[in-house]
Design a protein around this motif. Structure first.
Motif, PDB file in Angstrom:
ATOM      1  N   PHE A  99       0.961  -1.248  -0.058  1.00  0.00           N
ATOM      2  CA  PHE A  99       0.107   0.105   0.182  1.00  0.00           C
ATOM      3  C   PHE A  99       0.915   1.211  -0.207  1.00  0.00           C
ATOM      4  CE2 PHE A  99      -2.466  -3.178   2.222  1.00  0.00           C
ATOM      5  CZ  PHE A  99      -3.830  -2.890   1.594  1.00  0.00           C
ATOM      6  N   ASP A 100       0.312   2.236  -0.472  1.00  0.00           N
ATOM      7  CA  ASP A 100       0.810   3.533  -0.447  1.00  0.00           C
ATOM      8  C   ASP A 100      -0.372   4.518   0.158  1.00  0.00           C
ATOM      9  OD1 ASP A 100       1.769   6.344  -0.598  1.00  0.00           O
ATOM     10  OD2 ASP A 100       1.647   6.419  -2.762  1.00  0.00           O
ATOM     11  N   GLY A 101      -0.509   4.582   1.455  1.00  0.00           N
ATOM     12  CA  GLY A 101      -1.736   5.136   1.896  1.00  0.00           C
ATOM     13  C   GLY A 101      -2.732   4.121   1.932  1.00  0.00           C
ATOM     14  N   ASP A 102      -4.036   4.399   1.343  1.00  0.00           N
ATOM     15  CA  ASP A 102      -4.863   3.720   1.219  1.00  0.00           C
ATOM     16  C   ASP A 102      -4.934   2.852  -0.289  1.00  0.00           C
ATOM     17  OD1 ASP A 102      -5.839   5.671  -0.278  1.00  0.00           O
ATOM     18  OD2 ASP A 102      -7.710   5.571   0.434  1.00  0.00           O
ATOM     19  N   ARG A 103      -4.126   3.402  -1.297  1.00  0.00           N
ATOM     20  CA  ARG A 103      -3.685   2.874  -2.495  1.00  0.00           C
ATOM     21  C   ARG A 103      -3.059   1.609  -2.643  1.00  0.00           C
ATOM     22  NH1 ARG A 103      -1.255   6.535  -6.625  1.00  0.00           N
ATOM     23  NH2 ARG A 103       0.446   6.390  -5.072  1.00  0.00           N
ATOM     24  N   LEU A 104      -3.506   0.617  -3.167  1.00  0.00           N
ATOM     25  CA  LEU A 104      -3.146  -0.871  -3.228  1.00  0.00           C
ATOM     26  C   LEU A 104      -2.182  -0.828  -4.581  1.00  0.00           C
ATOM     27  CD1 LEU A 104      -2.790  -3.817  -2.252  1.00  0.00           C
ATOM     28  CD2 LEU A 104      -5.009  -4.037  -3.181  1.00  0.00           C
ATOM     29  N   LEU A 105      -1.155  -1.433  -4.555  1.00  0.00           N
ATOM     30  CA  LEU A 105      -0.363  -1.661  -5.917  1.00  0.00           C
ATOM     31  C   LEU A 105      -0.769  -3.223  -6.481  1.00  0.00           C
ATOM     32  CD1 LEU A 105       1.966  -1.533  -7.872  1.00  0.00           C
ATOM     33  CD2 LEU A 105       3.306  -2.796  -6.391  1.00  0.00           C
ATOM     34  N   ARG A 159     -13.322  -1.188  -5.925  1.00  0.00           N
ATOM     35  CA  ARG A 159     -14.563  -1.678  -5.891  1.00  0.00           C
ATOM     36  C   ARG A 159     -15.604  -1.395  -7.045  1.00  0.00           C
ATOM     37  NH1 ARG A 159     -14.684  -4.780  -1.400  1.00  0.00           N
ATOM     38  NH2 ARG A 159     -13.446  -4.145   0.238  1.00  0.00           N
ATOM     39  N   TYR A 160     -15.447  -0.097  -7.652  1.00  0.00           N
ATOM     40  CA  TYR A 160     -16.196   0.028  -8.706  1.00  0.00           C
ATOM     41  C   TYR A 160     -15.599  -0.681  -9.900  1.00  0.00           C
ATOM     42  CZ  TYR A 160     -17.487   2.360 -12.952  1.00  0.00           C
ATOM     43  OH  TYR A 160     -18.055   2.719 -14.211  1.00  0.00           O
ATOM     44  N   GLU A 161     -14.431  -1.154 -10.087  1.00  0.00           N
ATOM     45  CA  GLU A 161     -14.015  -1.849 -11.147  1.00  0.00           C
ATOM     46  C   GLU A 161     -14.533  -3.231 -11.030  1.00  0.00           C
ATOM     47  OE1 GLU A 161      -9.827  -1.371 -12.585  1.00  0.00           O
ATOM     48  OE2 GLU A 161     -10.357   0.754 -12.297  1.00  0.00           O
ATOM     49  N   LEU A 162     -14.305  -3.771  -9.517  1.00  0.00           N
ATOM     50  CA  LEU A 162     -14.636  -5.323  -9.472  1.00  0.00           C
ATOM     51  C   LEU A 162     -16.078  -5.433  -9.578  1.00  0.00           C
ATOM     52  CD1 LEU A 162     -13.865  -7.690  -7.992  1.00  0.00           C
ATOM     53  CD2 LEU A 162     -14.661  -6.841  -5.977  1.00  0.00           C
ATOM     54  N   GLY A 163     -17.236  -4.199  -9.272  1.00  0.00           N
ATOM     55  CA  GLY A 163     -18.485  -4.409  -9.795  1.00  0.00           C
ATOM     56  C   GLY A 163     -18.700  -4.515 -11.123  1.00  0.00           C
ATOM     57  N   ALA A 164     -18.393  -3.740 -11.971  1.00  0.00           N
ATOM     58  CA  ALA A 164     -18.520  -3.358 -13.416  1.00  0.00           C
ATOM     59  C   ALA A 164     -17.692  -4.436 -14.154  1.00  0.00           C
ATOM     60  CB  ALA A 164     -17.467  -1.941 -13.694  1.00  0.00           C
ATOM     61  N   SER A 167     -12.054   2.664  -3.454  1.00  0.00           N
ATOM     62  CA  SER A 167     -13.266   3.107  -4.074  1.00  0.00           C
ATOM     63  C   SER A 167     -13.200   2.801  -5.646  1.00  0.00           C
ATOM     64  CB  SER A 167     -13.681   4.798  -4.035  1.00  0.00           C
ATOM     65  OG  SER A 167     -12.707   5.432  -4.562  1.00  0.00           O
ATOM     66  N   GLN A 168     -12.181   3.095  -6.444  1.00  0.00           N
ATOM     67  CA  GLN A 168     -11.855   2.736  -7.684  1.00  0.00           C
ATOM     68  C   GLN A 168     -12.046   1.002  -7.915  1.00  0.00           C
ATOM     69  OE1 GLN A 168     -12.280   4.294 -10.333  1.00  0.00           O
ATOM     70  NE2 GLN A 168     -11.738   2.865 -11.907  1.00  0.00           N
ATOM     71  N   VAL A 222       4.304 -10.765 -15.002  1.00  0.00           N
ATOM     72  CA  VAL A 222       3.426  -9.599 -14.829  1.00  0.00           C
ATOM     73  C   VAL A 222       3.663  -8.638 -16.026  1.00  0.00           C
ATOM     74  CG1 VAL A 222       3.166  -7.369 -13.430  1.00  0.00           C
ATOM     75  CG2 VAL A 222       4.176  -9.326 -12.271  1.00  0.00           C
ATOM     76  N   GLU A 223       2.281  -8.434 -16.542  1.00  0.00           N
ATOM     77  CA  GLU A 223       1.901  -7.508 -17.857  1.00  0.00           C
ATOM     78  C   GLU A 223       1.954  -5.928 -17.433  1.00  0.00           C
ATOM     79  OE1 GLU A 223      -1.685  -7.082 -20.671  1.00  0.00           O
ATOM     80  OE2 GLU A 223      -1.223  -9.224 -20.316  1.00  0.00           O
ATOM     81  N   ALA A 224       1.368  -5.887 -16.183  1.00  0.00           N
ATOM     82  CA  ALA A 224       1.316  -4.155 -15.991  1.00  0.00           C
ATOM     83  C   ALA A 224       1.082  -4.109 -14.522  1.00  0.00           C
ATOM     84  CB  ALA A 224      -0.016  -3.709 -16.734  1.00  0.00           C
ATOM     85  N   VAL A 225       1.227  -2.986 -14.022  1.00  0.00           N
ATOM     86  CA  VAL A 225       1.013  -2.649 -12.392  1.00  0.00           C
ATOM     87  C   VAL A 225       0.550  -1.200 -12.511  1.00  0.00           C
ATOM     88  CG1 VAL A 225       2.811  -4.201 -11.527  1.00  0.00           C
ATOM     89  CG2 VAL A 225       3.230  -1.677 -11.954  1.00  0.00           C
ATOM     90  N   ARG A 226      -0.464  -0.907 -11.313  1.00  0.00           N
ATOM     91  CA  ARG A 226      -0.819   0.268 -11.141  1.00  0.00           C
ATOM     92  C   ARG A 226      -1.326   0.443  -9.661  1.00  0.00           C
ATOM     93  NH1 ARG A 226      -7.172   0.453 -12.571  1.00  0.00           N
ATOM     94  NH2 ARG A 226      -7.505  -1.853 -12.772  1.00  0.00           N
TER      95      ARG A 226
END
Length: 173
Positions: free
Chosen positions: A39-45, A147-152, A144-145, A135-139
């Motif tokens: 994590f970087d703060g609440d952002r997850l790699l 959870r949104y992407e997981l739902g979509a 919130s993003q 690994v193809e990519a990281v971000r």
């Protein structure tokens, strides 16, 4: 290129015994695993698995996950795989252990007792050098993003990552 990897499986009495990794996935044998969350703060790699992976290729997953080799500690495995997959090392904190079973396609399944490891870093303090065979990519992604992407588009994420996010909210992703 495929080499035989022996991992620890878990017998009914709780003892460990060696099993070939692919056999564990074909037979759905309960085995040990690790998952790392940086994590970087609440952002997850998160990482997008390479297209050449034998299962869940091209799907997004947590920072890193793997299986310890036979007679390797969980801590050593977590550190080793973070370095091998993403090219960096950070101090990891051992968190809880969870168990799940899921189909991962191609007639394979995961039945894992997973020990979770976390780290908190400043994103600009690490240099991420992904192994393209892993690994193809990281971000970095905010909760919130994610959870949104997981739902979509749930199929964009690995089955175990979806399970972690849906079944274990106390993990506080």
């Amino acid at each position: 290129m495929n080499k035989t990897i022996i991992i620890p499986a878990i017998a009914d009495d709780g003892s460990l015994y060696p099993v070939e990794k692919m056999a564990a996935h074909v037979q759905g044998v309960l085995h040990l695993a690790i998952s790392v969350f940086v994590f970087d703060g609440d952002r997850l790699l998160i990482q997008k698995r390479a297209a050449v992976k034998y299962h869940c290729a091209g799907q997004w997953a947590n920072t890193c996950c793997s299986h310890p080799h036979w007679n390797e500690t969980l801590e050593d495995c977590a550190s080793r795989r973070l370095q091998e997959e993403l090219g960096f090392s950070v101090p990891l904190i051992r968190r809880q252990t969870v168990e799940y079973a899921a189909s991962v396609g191609e007639g394979l399944s995961e039945h894992e007792r997973v020990t979770l490891f976390c780290a908190q870093v400043a994103a600009d303090s690490i240099e991420i050098n992904p192994d393209p065979s892993e690994v193809e990519a990281v971000r970095w992604i905010a909760p919130s993003q994610l959870r949104y992407e997981l739902g979509a588009c749930p199929d964009a994420f690995t089955p175990w990552f979806r399970i972690y996010l849906n079944r274990f909210p106390e993990l506080k992703f």
